[in-house]
Motif scaffolding. Structure first.
Motif, PDB file in Angstrom:
ATOM      1  N   SER A  16      -7.652  14.316 -25.401  1.00 54.78           N
ATOM      2  CA  SER A  16      -6.894  13.838 -26.554  1.00 54.78           C
ATOM      3  C   SER A  16      -6.126  14.980 -27.198  1.00 54.78           C
ATOM      4  O   SER A  16      -5.509  14.807 -28.248  1.00 54.78           O
ATOM      5  CB  SER A  16      -7.840  13.201 -27.589  1.00 54.78           C
ATOM      6  OG  SER A  16      -8.850  14.115 -27.961  1.00 54.78           O
ATOM      7  N   GLY A  47      -6.671   6.606 -27.185  1.00 53.78           N
ATOM      8  CA  GLY A  47      -6.012   7.518 -28.114  1.00 53.78           C
ATOM      9  C   GLY A  47      -4.505   7.551 -27.930  1.00 53.78           C
ATOM     10  O   GLY A  47      -3.978   7.170 -26.888  1.00 53.78           O
ATOM     11  N   THR A  49      -2.890  10.540 -28.997  1.00 52.05           N
ATOM     12  CA  THR A  49      -2.579  11.955 -29.097  1.00 52.05           C
ATOM     13  C   THR A  49      -2.876  12.631 -27.767  1.00 52.05           C
ATOM     14  O   THR A  49      -3.608  12.102 -26.929  1.00 52.05           O
ATOM     15  CB  THR A  49      -3.427  12.630 -30.196  1.00 52.05           C
ATOM     16  OG1 THR A  49      -4.816  12.478 -29.871  1.00 52.05           O
ATOM     17  CG2 THR A  49      -3.158  11.992 -31.548  1.00 52.05           C
ATOM     18  N   ILE A  72     -11.604   2.168 -27.524  1.00 47.85           N
ATOM     19  CA  ILE A  72     -11.986   3.265 -28.402  1.00 47.85           C
ATOM     20  C   ILE A  72     -13.128   2.854 -29.325  1.00 47.85           C
ATOM     21  O   ILE A  72     -13.134   1.732 -29.845  1.00 47.85           O
ATOM     22  CB  ILE A  72     -10.757   3.736 -29.227  1.00 47.85           C
ATOM     23  CG1 ILE A  72     -11.086   4.976 -30.055  1.00 47.85           C
ATOM     24  CG2 ILE A  72     -10.215   2.624 -30.109  1.00 47.85           C
ATOM     25  CD1 ILE A  72      -9.846   5.607 -30.677  1.00 47.85           C
ATOM     26  N   THR A 111      -7.247   8.882 -33.909  1.00 50.58           N
ATOM     27  CA  THR A 111      -6.206   8.456 -32.991  1.00 50.58           C
ATOM     28  C   THR A 111      -5.493   7.222 -33.520  1.00 50.58           C
ATOM     29  O   THR A 111      -6.016   6.111 -33.436  1.00 50.58           O
ATOM     30  CB  THR A 111      -6.812   8.142 -31.607  1.00 50.58           C
ATOM     31  OG1 THR A 111      -7.916   7.267 -31.801  1.00 50.58           O
ATOM     32  CG2 THR A 111      -7.298   9.394 -30.925  1.00 50.58           C
TER      33      THR A 111
END
Length: 237
Positions: A16, A47, A49, A72, A111
């Motif tokens: 991430s 995520g 990122t 997630i 995220t």
């Protein structure tokens, strides 16, 4: 387009964070673009990122018509966070030069969610996340990442060794990232802790195209345990 049209589902474990090399992000995008072109579905950690965001957005494609399912745990999603607009997402995750200035220590695991990154399922815990990712996927791929990435892909390798699944397992060895791990595996084989045949459970790719080829050409190695995993098989593994 509906999810059922996707030809194959590939679970990709990755960081991430962006890592220290711009090549990591570039290769994540290349793999995502290939998945999009082939109409394969990406299953990943949810995520937006780092490498997670790069491959998810690339798999969705410029028209957001791809197949992506992010999974997630609730603990990694801020309660106050609202879904960001497409413009906000571009500002926050598309600039590598801005993100690379942030150290791994400053990454809090938060995220943001956006439709640009496909569908997202929020689950109660890590165990549920990993199980859902595994049962929904036809193959497993690891890209550069940290402790979580290593733990997830090695669990898939162990499951294969135990006979829980027969799905391809591929290390996307971008910029030699997994060279140390591959050396360890060879050392474990020479030391008598992993058989030569089980050493072939993991296939290695150095390009996005090779990842696809390794999945398509994967041959389940002989010599794995032939145990009774009826409880595991009952949910589709």
């Amino acid at each position: 387009m509906t999810e059922s049209i996707a030809k194959k589902a590939v679970c990709v474990y990755c960081g991430s964070s962006f890592g220290s090399s711009k090549g990591f992000s570039e290769e994540a995008r290349k793999l995502g673009q290939l998945l999009h072109a082939m109409k394969w579905k990406l299953v990943y950690g949810g995520g937006t990122t780092g490498l997670m965001g790069e491959i998810a957005k690339a798999t969705m494609g410029p028209e957001a018509d791809g197949y992506v399912h992010g999974i997630i745990p609730n603990a990694l999603v801020s309660r106050e966070r609202k879904e960001e607009s497409a413009a906000e997402q571009r500002d926050s995750v598309s600039s590598f030069n801005d993100e690379i200035k942030k150290s791994v220590e400053n990454h809090k695991g938060l995220t943001p969610l956006s439709h640009e990154y496909g569908e997202t399922t929020i689950v109660p815990d890590m165990h549920t996340r990993k199980r859902m990712m595994a049962t929904e996927s036809d193959a497993f791929v690891a890209m550069p990442g940290g402790y979580g990435t290593l733990e997830e892909i090695m669990e898939c390798v162990t499951w294969s060794q135990l006979g829980i699944h027969q799905k391809p397992v591929v290390l996307f060895n971008t910029n030699g990232f997994f060279d140390g791990l591959l050396q360890f595996i060879q050392h474990a084989i020479k030391s008598g802790f992993i058989s030569e045949k089980n050493g072939r459970i993991i296939q290695v790719a150095t390009t996005a195209e090779e990842v696809i080829d390794k999945i398509q050409q994967y041959v389940v190695p002989e010599g794995r345990f032939n145990l009774n995993w009826s409880d595991e098989h009952s949910d589709g593994k």
